[in-house]
Design an enzyme around this catalytic site. Sequence first.
Site, PDB file in Angstrom:
ATOM      1  N   CYS A 307       0.949  -1.333   0.566  1.00  0.00           N
ATOM      2  CA  CYS A 307       0.240  -0.101   0.155  1.00  0.00           C
ATOM      3  C   CYS A 307       1.168   0.954   0.200  1.00  0.00           C
ATOM      4  O   CYS A 307       1.538   1.468  -0.868  1.00  0.00           O
ATOM      5  CB  CYS A 307      -1.284   0.023   0.941  1.00  0.00           C
ATOM      6  SG  CYS A 307      -1.819   1.631   0.856  1.00  0.00           S
ATOM      7  N   LEU A 308       0.671   2.597   0.980  1.00  0.00           N
ATOM      8  CA  LEU A 308       1.583   3.089   0.885  1.00  0.00           C
ATOM      9  C   LEU A 308       2.767   3.392   1.212  1.00  0.00           C
ATOM     10  O   LEU A 308       3.975   3.768   0.756  1.00  0.00           O
ATOM     11  CB  LEU A 308       0.865   4.132   2.238  1.00  0.00           C
ATOM     12  CG  LEU A 308      -0.440   4.683   1.872  1.00  0.00           C
ATOM     13  CD1 LEU A 308      -0.240   5.745   3.002  1.00  0.00           C
ATOM     14  CD2 LEU A 308      -1.035   5.481   0.393  1.00  0.00           C
TER      15      LEU A 308
END
Length: 573
Positions: A307-308
Amino acid sequence: MTSHPYDSIDRASRAAMARLTSGVSPYAAMAAWMDWGLHLSRAPGRQAELAELARDSALRLMMGPLLPDDGGDGLGSAFSPRSDDHRFDHAGWTMPPFKWWMQGYLATERFWDEAAQTIRGMRPGSGPRVGFMARQMLDAISPSNFVPLNPEVLERTRTEKGANLIEGWKTWLEDAAYEAAHTPHPHESDYKPGENIACTPGKVVFRNRLMELIQYAPTTETVCPEPILIVPAWIMKYYILDLSARNSLIKYLVDRGHTVFCISWTNPDESLRDVSLDDYRREGVMGALDVVSDIVPECQIHACGYCLGGTMLSIAAATMARDGDERLATITLLAAQTDFTEAGELLMFVDDSQVAWLEDMMWDQGYLDRDQMSGAFRALRPEDLIWQRAVDRYLLAKDEPDFDILAWNADSTRMPARMHSEYLRSLFLENRLTSGRFAVNGRVIALKDISAPMFVLGTEADHIAPWRSVYKATLFTENDLRFCLTSGGHNGGILTPPGKAGRHFRLGHRTVDRQYMDPDTWLAQHDPQDGSWWEPWGAWLSDHSRAPVAPPGLGSERHPPACDAPGSYVFQQ
């Protein structure tokens, strides 16, 4: 941006209003409706189309009882719920008058889905935002939300003689009390970090203000020489990758003979309000790489970002490539975006007005609160995550299910004000990373400089990082790259251990001499394979590793073990 002498008064006023709206900018909402309404007002052809749609929907509703119906109740179905809409699963919805109410609701929902389509000349985001807000309002007035209109609630109330409503009222009062006190509702779960989740054995070998680095104990006599460093998103607790033993990706890697390190991010408070996005790169990713290089010297490192965390790993990898740092053996990006022009439904929350609104709220409190952040994600699927949950808790008085991933989901985090503002502006709003405008230490970086092989994973039903957006990593890189598309959503698609029923994936290989292939062509040319993507990824990691060696010790002289995994940061509330 210039400021005036009374800027702090303005920001304090906007911050107070932002708290009342849970961080949602009313100006952005009004601008979208105004843009849509004005363009529709000068589009008589479009108005005629919508009038015809309303007429046809009304005729279909009136003709519904005359249509053939396989259920044998004499009521045809003019409109059907989406496959992922489970509000009307109960058998009672197939009988009148409940079916008529459901059909009317679905017809209205269909009309607004069409009405909110972008009209020529509108700003790109106005149509989707209007459609989103219309769905929010419709979801609030769904017949499934009201006792007299919901056959399942009526049946339960009759069976339990109203005890479900009394119990639901008590639950609502309890939830309202926690909400009024601005305190998190305690999540009752049998799953506890360090006991039956986040319990893969290991040691914390490094700690700074932003993260703890966990090294996991080997379970095999030999290991691949190249260690794996996992960079999770700071928007979540790391143990989404180390849930119960069967669902733990970290345990899977350790049991396959890998030395695994994982970052556990701190849950920031007001004292970290000025931490920057680059601080997360330097003190997080690069700090962890330095420690791993000390504990496992003279070896390259397999880096994996989720993800991030994958976005940050991409930034770090491009910076390392620019500066001649060759410590990365491979790079894996799991549901991680590098280009944000098609970043999915979250883009509806990101424009100048909305970001400024959030910045003022964070300026006041020093961080984006976990409730304010999780509310945005719940709003993406309100029919399931808000209203159906409310029906289950307050009208049906159902006991909430208890799964490892639900326990993790309730354990949310905060984000520092400056870092989150920089992330939203430089990546989401301005898309600097793939447009050649993202600078690190004063010099622009480029993903195409990365030469290490890459494994990029997207998930088919991802509302947060849509797979076509994740796939854009193939457009901005020129290295050897494997793209994998797996079934499931942003979290469920990642948690796909071998043997899990109903799972499949597609896998493609882009060599350095191949031209770019668009996502739809790629999808058509790669057939699904049954099973878990963990297995081909594990084989790929082994293919890029040298012959097995004896496992390294936990920690080193410079970085001795500080405490047992899962460490202390994971328990921060």
